[in-house]
Design a protein around this motif. Sequence first.
Motif, PDB file in Angstrom:
ATOM      1  N   ILE A  88       0.863  -1.179   0.000  1.00 36.61           N
ATOM      2  CA  ILE A  88       0.000   0.000   0.000  1.00 36.61           C
ATOM      3  C   ILE A  88       0.902   1.233   0.000  1.00 36.61           C
ATOM      4  N   ASP A  89       0.647   2.129  -0.955  1.00 38.79           N
ATOM      5  CA  ASP A  89       1.559   3.260  -1.138  1.00 38.79           C
ATOM      6  C   ASP A  89       0.780   4.446  -1.690  1.00 38.79           C
ATOM      7  N   GLY A  90       1.335   5.611  -1.555  1.00 42.05           N
ATOM      8  CA  GLY A  90       0.751   6.805  -2.140  1.00 42.05           C
ATOM      9  C   GLY A  90       1.162   6.950  -3.600  1.00 42.05           C
ATOM     10  N   ALA A  91       0.748   8.045  -4.212  1.00 39.50           N
ATOM     11  CA  ALA A  91       1.144   8.337  -5.600  1.00 39.50           C
ATOM     12  C   ALA A  91       1.051   9.839  -5.813  1.00 39.50           C
ATOM     13  N   ASP A  92       1.756  10.295  -6.817  1.00 40.79           N
ATOM     14  CA  ASP A  92       1.688  11.721  -7.169  1.00 40.79           C
ATOM     15  C   ASP A  92       0.625  11.980  -8.225  1.00 40.79           C
ATOM     16  N   GLU A  93       0.417  11.021  -9.100  1.00 38.78           N
ATOM     17  CA  GLU A  93      -0.673  11.078 -10.088  1.00 38.78           C
ATOM     18  C   GLU A  93      -1.123   9.649 -10.390  1.00 38.78           C
ATOM     19  N   PHE A  94      -2.414   9.492 -10.717  1.00 36.24           N
ATOM     20  CA  PHE A  94      -2.876   8.222 -11.279  1.00 36.24           C
ATOM     21  C   PHE A  94      -3.892   8.529 -12.370  1.00 36.24           C
ATOM     22  N   ASP A  95      -3.914   7.653 -13.397  1.00 33.70           N
ATOM     23  CA  ASP A  95      -4.858   7.874 -14.498  1.00 33.70           C
ATOM     24  C   ASP A  95      -5.944   6.792 -14.504  1.00 33.70           C
ATOM     25  N   GLY A  96      -6.772   6.792 -15.512  1.00 33.12           N
ATOM     26  CA  GLY A  96      -7.906   5.876 -15.569  1.00 33.12           C
ATOM     27  C   GLY A  96      -7.511   4.417 -15.683  1.00 33.12           C
ATOM     28  N   ASP A  97      -6.293   4.147 -16.168  1.00 36.85           N
ATOM     29  CA  ASP A  97      -5.791   2.767 -16.234  1.00 36.85           C
ATOM     30  C   ASP A  97      -5.019   2.399 -14.966  1.00 36.85           C
ATOM     31  N   ILE A 124      -3.128   4.686  -2.316  1.00 32.72           N
ATOM     32  CA  ILE A 124      -4.005   5.550  -1.529  1.00 32.72           C
ATOM     33  C   ILE A 124      -3.721   6.985  -1.933  1.00 32.72           C
ATOM     34  N   ALA A 125      -4.781   7.730  -2.235  1.00 30.29           N
ATOM     35  CA  ALA A 125      -4.544   9.071  -2.768  1.00 30.29           C
ATOM     36  C   ALA A 125      -5.740   9.965  -2.516  1.00 30.29           C
ATOM     37  N   ASP A 126      -5.466  11.256  -2.375  1.00 30.28           N
ATOM     38  CA  ASP A 126      -6.565  12.222  -2.375  1.00 30.28           C
ATOM     39  C   ASP A 126      -7.020  12.422  -3.815  1.00 30.28           C
ATOM     40  N   ALA A 127      -8.252  12.845  -3.972  1.00 26.48           N
ATOM     41  CA  ALA A 127      -8.862  12.887  -5.305  1.00 26.48           C
ATOM     42  C   ALA A 127      -8.120  13.823  -6.262  1.00 26.48           C
ATOM     43  N   GLY A 128      -7.380  14.775  -5.731  1.00 26.88           N
ATOM     44  CA  GLY A 128      -6.641  15.711  -6.588  1.00 26.88           C
ATOM     45  C   GLY A 128      -5.518  15.064  -7.369  1.00 26.88           C
ATOM     46  N   LYS A 129      -5.184  13.806  -7.033  1.00 23.51           N
ATOM     47  CA  LYS A 129      -4.090  13.119  -7.739  1.00 23.51           C
ATOM     48  C   LYS A 129      -4.567  12.481  -9.049  1.00 23.51           C
ATOM     49  N   GLU A 130      -5.888  12.452  -9.252  1.00 22.17           N
ATOM     50  CA  GLU A 130      -6.417  11.781 -10.444  1.00 22.17           C
ATOM     51  C   GLU A 130      -6.299  12.700 -11.658  1.00 22.17           C
ATOM     52  N   VAL A 131      -5.757  12.154 -12.755  1.00 24.77           N
ATOM     53  CA  VAL A 131      -5.583  12.943 -13.983  1.00 24.77           C
ATOM     54  C   VAL A 131      -6.080  12.135 -15.181  1.00 24.77           C
ATOM     55  N   GLU A 132      -6.403  12.852 -16.226  1.00 22.82           N
ATOM     56  CA  GLU A 132      -6.773  12.165 -17.467  1.00 22.82           C
ATOM     57  C   GLU A 132      -5.516  11.624 -18.141  1.00 22.82           C
ATOM     58  N   THR A 133      -4.483  12.458 -18.201  1.00 20.91           N
ATOM     59  CA  THR A 133      -3.208  12.066 -18.812  1.00 20.91           C
ATOM     60  C   THR A 133      -2.090  12.402 -17.849  1.00 20.91           C
ATOM     61  N   LEU A 134      -1.197  11.444 -17.627  1.00 23.28           N
ATOM     62  CA  LEU A 134      -0.077  11.673 -16.709  1.00 23.28           C
ATOM     63  C   LEU A 134       0.854  12.759 -17.264  1.00 23.28           C
TER      64      LEU A 134
END
Length: 262
Positions: A88-97, A124-134
Amino acid sequence: MTGELSPIDTAKYVAARRAADMVEDGMRVGLGTGSTAAWLVRRLGERVRDEGLRIKGVPTSTRTAQLACEVGIEVVSLDQAGWLDLTIDGADEFDGDLNLIKGGGGAHLQEKIVATASDQMVVIADAGKEVETLGAFPLPVEVIPFGWQTTRTLIEEALDTMDVLGTSAALRMNGEAPFVTDEGNHILDLHLQRIGNARQLALVLNQVPGVVENGLFIDICDKVVVGYGDGRVELRDINAGTIELDQLADGAGENLFSDLAD
Ligand SMILES: O=C[C@H](O)[C@H](O)[C@H](O)COP(=O)(O)O
């Protein structure tokens, strides 16, 4: 205290807490790095203390190792654990895939090794990390100190042939000195703005001599637990392809954090 968390920290906390529930007795667990992962480690420490949860934790940085020890988690190395049930880890960005950019804290090398050695990786991420394109978040690339400027030139030349909008690579600094990773390397942050083909870029970068590892996680993450500032949690599952809504608590407010120690 914790009841005064900002909306972003609330989002990180609820995501981490929900993901901590996925950890079962006897598991070998990869413990990520960063502010969101720190909430996870603290919560697992609570479960160890209050529920008698028995786990072996494999930290992905010296920072996480220190915190895990402080909260009472049994810490082992990856080689001691062999293979992990879950990371289980954080991320700076994640996309739809559920592809990721990681390494904002400079820990993506160990994080990628640990996640790859796991049956499952949950982000695990806050919603602001979600992007359409990395690519809006600068892509971290760990390079060895020897000849790092040559490595940077080679990276920038390679970027010229890639589907990206920017090509500059900046040496990450820690005050006046270059930032140094747990493995004694430096980080180049690539300001790409938009990554058209993340899979191809990840392969190309790792072929440049001097590059140790890039922060693109392609086909590694299985689930993302997304937290919101109002306490809501969503689960993105790559296999189910669905979004499940999960309400962690009755709503935002101090009750959400009443189980946390000062
Ligand atoms: O190197 C750091 C890691 O990849 C972190 O997981 C990532 O930067 C996210 O950190 P945070 O949870 O603090 O936003």
